[in-house]
Scaffold this active site. Structure first.
Site, PDB file in Angstrom:
ATOM      1  N   HIS A  54      29.912  43.293  53.279  1.00  0.00           N
ATOM      2  CA  HIS A  54      31.243  43.522  53.851  1.00  0.00           C
ATOM      3  C   HIS A  54      32.046  44.234  52.719  1.00  0.00           C
ATOM      4  O   HIS A  54      33.010  43.869  52.255  1.00  0.00           O
ATOM      5  CB  HIS A  54      32.053  42.358  54.318  1.00  0.00           C
ATOM      6  CG  HIS A  54      33.040  42.670  55.166  1.00  0.00           C
ATOM      7  ND1 HIS A  54      34.085  43.402  54.895  1.00  0.00           N
ATOM      8  CD2 HIS A  54      33.109  42.276  56.424  1.00  0.00           C
ATOM      9  CE1 HIS A  54      34.928  43.423  55.986  1.00  0.00           C
ATOM     10  NE2 HIS A  54      34.368  42.724  56.814  1.00  0.00           N
ATOM     11  N   GLU A  66      30.146  49.117  55.641  1.00  0.00           N
ATOM     12  CA  GLU A  66      29.104  47.811  55.524  1.00  0.00           C
ATOM     13  C   GLU A  66      27.733  47.898  55.842  1.00  0.00           C
ATOM     14  O   GLU A  66      27.363  48.200  56.969  1.00  0.00           O
ATOM     15  CB  GLU A  66      29.773  46.801  56.174  1.00  0.00           C
ATOM     16  CG  GLU A  66      31.152  46.563  56.053  1.00  0.00           C
ATOM     17  CD  GLU A  66      32.238  45.708  56.800  1.00  0.00           C
ATOM     18  OE1 GLU A  66      31.318  45.008  57.583  1.00  0.00           O
ATOM     19  OE2 GLU A  66      33.324  45.986  57.211  1.00  0.00           O
TER      20      GLU A  66
HETATM   21  C1  BG6 Z   1      35.062  43.516  59.902  1.00  0.00           C
HETATM   22  C2  BG6 Z   1      35.448  43.164  61.347  1.00  0.00           C
HETATM   23  O1  BG6 Z   1      34.022  43.635  59.577  1.00  0.00           O
HETATM   24  O2  BG6 Z   1      35.679  42.330  59.223  1.00  0.00           O
HETATM   25  C3  BG6 Z   1      37.114  43.132  61.550  1.00  0.00           C
HETATM   26  O3  BG6 Z   1      34.908  44.016  62.167  1.00  0.00           O
HETATM   27  C4  BG6 Z   1      37.446  41.892  60.659  1.00  0.00           C
HETATM   28  O4  BG6 Z   1      37.299  42.691  63.018  1.00  0.00           O
HETATM   29  C5  BG6 Z   1      37.137  42.190  59.378  1.00  0.00           C
HETATM   30  O5  BG6 Z   1      38.785  41.798  60.806  1.00  0.00           O
HETATM   31  C6  BG6 Z   1      37.628  41.192  58.113  1.00  0.00           C
HETATM   32  O6  BG6 Z   1      37.339  40.040  58.548  1.00  0.00           O
HETATM   33  P1  BG6 Z   1      37.585  38.931  57.715  1.00  0.00           P
HETATM   34  O7  BG6 Z   1      36.828  37.500  58.313  1.00  0.00           O
HETATM   35  O8  BG6 Z   1      37.066  38.889  56.324  1.00  0.00           O
HETATM   36  O9  BG6 Z   1      39.096  38.700  57.710  1.00  0.00           O
END
Ligand code: BG6
Length: 290
Positions: free
Chosen positions: A159, A262
């Site tokens: 991510h 990602e």
């Molecule tokens: C992204 C999702 O990959 O991650 C989003 O598609 C999400 O919907 C974002 O808000 C952040 O996620 P997190 O759990 O790290 O706040």
């Protein structure tokens, strides 16, 4: 111990591996196996984005760098009480090995230590190994091995938060002609016709196994995202309202200086791993002039 790496204890008992070699500097949190910093020494600008008010706390994910999503990406498929994007990013990992490579890069190998609480969330046993190579490029390989007698299914992803001059200045290429599912449009699907530019919240999952690029004219550079064994790419920016509501996205306009692209496998690209078999997903980031 390899001379280019140092283990340090920092805020709230979190441990980090600091890497400083002739090519780059990086920092990896042992919680989550999370690269929260990497910068090649040749780079004129940062490459990864990290929030100025990222939370360094036990059991919480760090906002920035490369969070590891595993063994599910997004919401748990059936139990909403389990943490979003899986538990790999919030539990301890340990260092298995560190090697100084001939080209000046540093390789480290980590394994996740499953806690009792997370083991209860699964019906199978596994081994998870993360290899990170810190150099002129940043390479990550996440290998899942099935130690059970039956197959299991995972979704997964890196991510990664990339640093950009401004969300309105950049375009993401490499996803043209890919099918997407749009989270903001109630999971509607479509085909991306051209390169992606941004003027609002954006949250799409692409079915795509090609390399992707973040072109940033103001920084006069392109960030190349190489993918291996990854059939999905998620592109995400929260935009102002959601960023401010999140609480750890930094000062007022900081969110404008990041985009997540990602390398992943999710939805129909989720992976079945058969007994005694392994699956690896890899990605590599590098910077070129435009
Ligand atoms: C992204 C999702 O990959 O991650 C989003 O598609 C999400 O919907 C974002 O808000 C952040 O996620 P997190 O759990 O790290 O706040």
């Amino acid at each position: 111990m390899n001379k280019s790496i140092k283990i340090i204890d920092e805020v709230d008992g979190l441990q980090f591996i600091e890497i400083d070699n002739s090519l780059a500097v990086a920092r990896v949190a042992l919680q989550g196996g999370h690269v929260d910093w990497w910068r090649p020494k040749s780079a004129k600008q940062d490459v990864l984005w990290r929030s100025s008010n990222a939370r360094y706390e036990k059991g919480r994910s760090i906002r920035g760098g490369v969070p590891i999503c595993w063994p599910w990406f997004g919401k748990h498929p059936t139990d909403g009480s389990f943490c979003a994007h899986g538990f790999a990013r919030v539990i301890p990992w340990k260092l298995l090995e560190s090697v100084q490579l001939k080209n000046g890069a540093t390789k480290i190998v980590l394994t996740m230590i499953p806690t009792e609480a997370v083991t209860k969330q699964l019906t199978y046993s596994f081994e998870l190994i993360l290899t990170i190579i810190v150099g002129e490029s940043l390479y990550l390989n996440l290998e899942t091995t099935n130690l059970s007698d039956s197959p299991f299914v995972i979704s997964e992803g890196y991510h990664t938060y990339f640093y950009i001059s401004d969300i309105k200045n950049i375009k993401v290429t490499g996803l043209e002609n890919s099918t997407y599912t749009d989270k903001i449009d109630n999971f509607g699907s479509g085909i991306e016709k051209k390169s992606i530019t941004f003027n609002n919240e954006f949250d799409r999952v692409y079915t795509n196994s090609n390399d992707c690029y973040i072109e940033d004219e103001k920084f006069n550079r392109v960030i190349t995202i190489k993918k291996s064994n990854s059939n999905s790419t998620v592109v995400w920016t929260p935009w102002e309202e959601k960023a401010l509501a999140m609480g750890d996205m930094g000062e007022k306009d900081e969110w404008r200086r990041m985009v997540c692209v990602e390398t992943a496998n999710l939805l129909e690209n989720s992976v079945v791993i058969y007994p005694k078999m392994s699956h690896s997903i890899a990605t590599e980031y590098s910077v070129q002039e435009l």
